[in-house]
Scaffold this motif. Structure first.
Motif, PDB file in Angstrom:
ATOM      1  N   TRP A 213       5.641   1.186   9.960  1.00  0.00           N
ATOM      2  CA  TRP A 213       7.227   0.805   9.337  1.00  0.00           C
ATOM      3  C   TRP A 213       7.710   2.208   9.409  1.00  0.00           C
ATOM      4  N   PHE A 214       9.055   2.666   9.924  1.00  0.00           N
ATOM      5  CA  PHE A 214       9.455   3.975   9.632  1.00  0.00           C
ATOM      6  C   PHE A 214      10.289   3.955   8.835  1.00  0.00           C
ATOM      7  N   ASP A 215      10.379   4.889   7.864  1.00  0.00           N
ATOM      8  CA  ASP A 215      11.436   4.737   6.694  1.00  0.00           C
ATOM      9  C   ASP A 215      11.125   6.207   5.927  1.00  0.00           C
ATOM     10  N   GLY A 216      12.235   6.218   5.071  1.00  0.00           N
ATOM     11  CA  GLY A 216      12.287   7.737   4.281  1.00  0.00           C
ATOM     12  C   GLY A 216      11.173   7.568   3.222  1.00  0.00           C
ATOM     13  N   GLU A 217      10.377   8.591   2.778  1.00  0.00           N
ATOM     14  CA  GLU A 217       9.332   8.771   1.605  1.00  0.00           C
ATOM     15  C   GLU A 217      10.139   8.431   0.242  1.00  0.00           C
ATOM     16  N   GLU A 218      11.490   8.577   0.100  1.00  0.00           N
ATOM     17  CA  GLU A 218      12.146   8.455  -1.164  1.00  0.00           C
ATOM     18  C   GLU A 218      12.516   6.925  -1.129  1.00  0.00           C
ATOM     19  N   LEU A 219      12.392   6.254  -0.181  1.00  0.00           N
ATOM     20  CA  LEU A 219      12.672   4.715  -0.295  1.00  0.00           C
ATOM     21  C   LEU A 219      11.538   3.713  -0.229  1.00  0.00           C
ATOM     22  N   TYR A 220      10.448   4.011   0.349  1.00  0.00           N
ATOM     23  CA  TYR A 220       9.201   3.134   0.331  1.00  0.00           C
ATOM     24  C   TYR A 220       8.822   2.473  -0.901  1.00  0.00           C
ATOM     25  N   ASP A 221       8.818   3.314  -2.031  1.00  0.00           N
ATOM     26  CA  ASP A 221       7.937   2.811  -3.140  1.00  0.00           C
ATOM     27  C   ASP A 221       8.903   1.705  -3.728  1.00  0.00           C
ATOM     28  N   ASP A 222      10.029   1.837  -3.738  1.00  0.00           N
ATOM     29  CA  ASP A 222      11.112   0.541  -4.297  1.00  0.00           C
ATOM     30  C   ASP A 222      10.933  -0.419  -3.642  1.00  0.00           C
ATOM     31  N   ALA A 223      11.142  -0.189  -2.187  1.00  0.00           N
ATOM     32  CA  ALA A 223      11.205  -1.378  -1.107  1.00  0.00           C
ATOM     33  C   ALA A 223       9.987  -2.224  -1.429  1.00  0.00           C
ATOM     34  N   LEU A 224       8.916  -1.770  -1.402  1.00  0.00           N
ATOM     35  CA  LEU A 224       7.600  -2.306  -1.402  1.00  0.00           C
ATOM     36  C   LEU A 224       7.527  -3.472  -2.805  1.00  0.00           C
ATOM     37  N   ARG A 225       7.881  -2.556  -3.912  1.00  0.00           N
ATOM     38  CA  ARG A 225       7.944  -3.009  -5.294  1.00  0.00           C
ATOM     39  C   ARG A 225       8.906  -4.391  -5.464  1.00  0.00           C
ATOM     40  N   ARG A 226       9.896  -4.145  -4.661  1.00  0.00           N
ATOM     41  CA  ARG A 226      10.976  -5.187  -4.641  1.00  0.00           C
ATOM     42  C   ARG A 226      10.469  -6.149  -3.821  1.00  0.00           C
ATOM     43  N   ALA A 227       9.884  -5.993  -2.647  1.00  0.00           N
ATOM     44  CA  ALA A 227       9.013  -6.908  -1.993  1.00  0.00           C
ATOM     45  C   ALA A 227       7.848  -7.688  -2.517  1.00  0.00           C
ATOM     46  N   GLY A 228       7.450  -7.276  -3.664  1.00  0.00           N
ATOM     47  CA  GLY A 228       6.311  -7.827  -4.169  1.00  0.00           C
ATOM     48  C   GLY A 228       4.942  -7.415  -4.059  1.00  0.00           C
ATOM     49  N   TYR A 229       5.272  -5.826  -3.843  1.00  0.00           N
ATOM     50  CA  TYR A 229       3.971  -5.328  -3.454  1.00  0.00           C
ATOM     51  C   TYR A 229       3.762  -4.158  -4.115  1.00  0.00           C
ATOM     52  N   GLN A 230       2.603  -3.402  -3.938  1.00  0.00           N
ATOM     53  CA  GLN A 230       2.358  -2.085  -4.757  1.00  0.00           C
ATOM     54  C   GLN A 230       2.399  -0.958  -3.706  1.00  0.00           C
ATOM     55  N   PRO A 231       2.969   0.357  -3.960  1.00  0.00           N
ATOM     56  CA  PRO A 231       2.902   1.220  -3.024  1.00  0.00           C
ATOM     57  C   PRO A 231       1.489   1.782  -2.688  1.00  0.00           C
ATOM     58  N   SER A 232       0.621   1.485  -3.187  1.00  0.00           N
ATOM     59  CA  SER A 232      -1.098   1.860  -2.972  1.00  0.00           C
ATOM     60  C   SER A 232      -1.287   0.783  -1.907  1.00  0.00           C
ATOM     61  N   ASP A 233      -0.574  -0.223  -1.609  1.00  0.00           N
ATOM     62  CA  ASP A 233      -0.994  -1.107  -0.602  1.00  0.00           C
ATOM     63  C   ASP A 233      -0.826  -0.501   0.890  1.00  0.00           C
ATOM     64  N   VAL A 234      -0.061   0.326   0.888  1.00  0.00           N
ATOM     65  CA  VAL A 234       0.260   1.041   2.260  1.00  0.00           C
ATOM     66  C   VAL A 234      -0.080   2.637   2.191  1.00  0.00           C
ATOM     67  N   GLU A 235      -0.116   3.273   3.244  1.00  0.00           N
ATOM     68  CA  GLU A 235      -0.430   4.664   3.482  1.00  0.00           C
ATOM     69  C   GLU A 235       0.317   5.448   4.394  1.00  0.00           C
TER      70      GLU A 235
ATOM     71  N   ALA B  31       1.779   2.483   7.102  1.00  0.00           N
ATOM     72  CA  ALA B  31       0.731   1.552   7.930  1.00  0.00           C
ATOM     73  C   ALA B  31       0.016   0.879   6.633  1.00  0.00           C
ATOM     74  N   LEU B  32      -0.477  -0.192   6.830  1.00  0.00           N
ATOM     75  CA  LEU B  32      -1.430  -1.075   5.784  1.00  0.00           C
ATOM     76  C   LEU B  32      -2.580   0.151   5.557  1.00  0.00           C
ATOM     77  N   LYS B  33      -2.934   0.067   4.133  1.00  0.00           N
ATOM     78  CA  LYS B  33      -3.935   0.782   3.702  1.00  0.00           C
ATOM     79  C   LYS B  33      -5.327   0.811   4.632  1.00  0.00           C
ATOM     80  N   GLY B  34      -5.691   1.826   4.855  1.00  0.00           N
ATOM     81  CA  GLY B  34      -6.873   1.876   5.785  1.00  0.00           C
ATOM     82  C   GLY B  34      -6.734   1.915   7.373  1.00  0.00           C
ATOM     83  N   LYS B  35      -5.407   1.449   7.914  1.00  0.00           N
ATOM     84  CA  LYS B  35      -5.231   1.273   9.276  1.00  0.00           C
ATOM     85  C   LYS B  35      -5.317   2.668   9.700  1.00  0.00           C
ATOM     86  N   ALA B  36      -4.916   3.774   9.465  1.00  0.00           N
ATOM     87  CA  ALA B  36      -4.729   5.108   9.906  1.00  0.00           C
ATOM     88  C   ALA B  36      -6.368   5.426  10.364  1.00  0.00           C
TER      89      ALA B  36
END
Length: 251
Positions: A169-191, A108-113
């Motif tokens: 967003w449901f996904d694997g923990e091994e996948l989200y980091d690279d997906a966010l970077r390739r989308a133009g964001y940082q892993p710290s933008d989500v939680e 989720a977006l950072k802070g949403k939880a």
């Protein structure tokens, strides 16, 4: 006559083991992805090492998951480089592994939880998205989550989450980091909002693939886990906590 039958059986097994394979990986870095036009990633490197041991050179292609899965369900001689093993898939595929452990994770977006917890939000009613045709759709749906958006890639799903097209967003923990970077964001933008069941990822061969082929790959993978070559490749790509137990016990 018995000796002749044995020799023929051995020759047929050798032919079967050498039968060409259609090998597909998905665009899911760091597990498998295109790197300057060439297939790369953990399972790609692992599969290439197994092929070298077996004297095989079948090309490895990176294709959309929906296409790879469709071909695997309709044709023999297809190898999907990495999918979660489920009871349903055991009816249509033969598995070799495990290759690594994963968790179906809701991001989720950072802070949403914290906001949802404060507001006593029913997480099952939130709009969710995941990669089309994957376990990241089927498992949450089976547990009552509202997965209404399905994308072709994890990168697209990451963009949609960041643009608030859906809440989870449901996904694997091994996948989200690279997906966010390739989308133009940082892993710290989500939680991590929450995690579902732990699962294991395997090589999967389509029905009709010669049993000798499947066994040859299983034997080669087992040898690599015992001699340390699997662990060497694994450490290059994935974190220690996702290492399968049988590889960890060998070293």
């Amino acid at each position: 006559m018995i000796r002749l039958v044995c020799v023929l059986s051995w020759l047929l097994a050798g032919v079967a083991a050498a039968a060409p394979l259609k090998i597909y990986g998905m665009d899911s870095a760091p597990v498998s992805f295109l790197n300057h036009g060439q297939a790369d990633g953990f399972v790609v490197e692992l599969a290439a090492a197994i092929q070298q041991r077996l004297g095989q050179r079948d090309p490895i292609e990176i294709v959309p998951w929906a296409r790879a899965n469709t071909v695997a369900l309709t044709e023999p001689g297809v190898l999907l480089l990495s999918i979660v093993r489920t009871r349903e898939r055991e009816q249509t595929m033969h598995f070799v592994g495990p290759l690594f452990n994963t968790w179906v994770t809701a991001f989720a977006l950072k802070g949403k939880a914290a906001e949802w917890q404060r507001d006593h939000t029913d997480l099952h009613k939130l709009r969710a998205g995941a990669r089309r045709g994957s376990v990241f759709v089927s498992l949450p749906v089976a547990q009552g989550y509202n997965v209404v958006d399905q994308t072709n890639t994890s990168v697209t799903a990451a963009k949609m989450l960041m643009n608030q097209r859906f809440d989870l967003w449901f996904d694997g923990e091994e996948l989200y980091d690279d997906a966010l970077r390739r989308a133009g964001y940082q892993p710290s933008d989500v939680e991590v909002a929450f995690r579902l069941d732990p699962m294991q990822v395997y090589f999967a061969f389509s029905n009709g693939t010669p049993a000798a082929t499947v066994q040859a790959w299983d034997n080669a993978l087992g040898e690599m886990k015992r001699d340390g070559s699997f662990l060497k490749i694994y450490r290059k790509w994935l974190p220690a906590h996702q290492l399968p137990a049988d590889a960890a016990q060998s070293h």
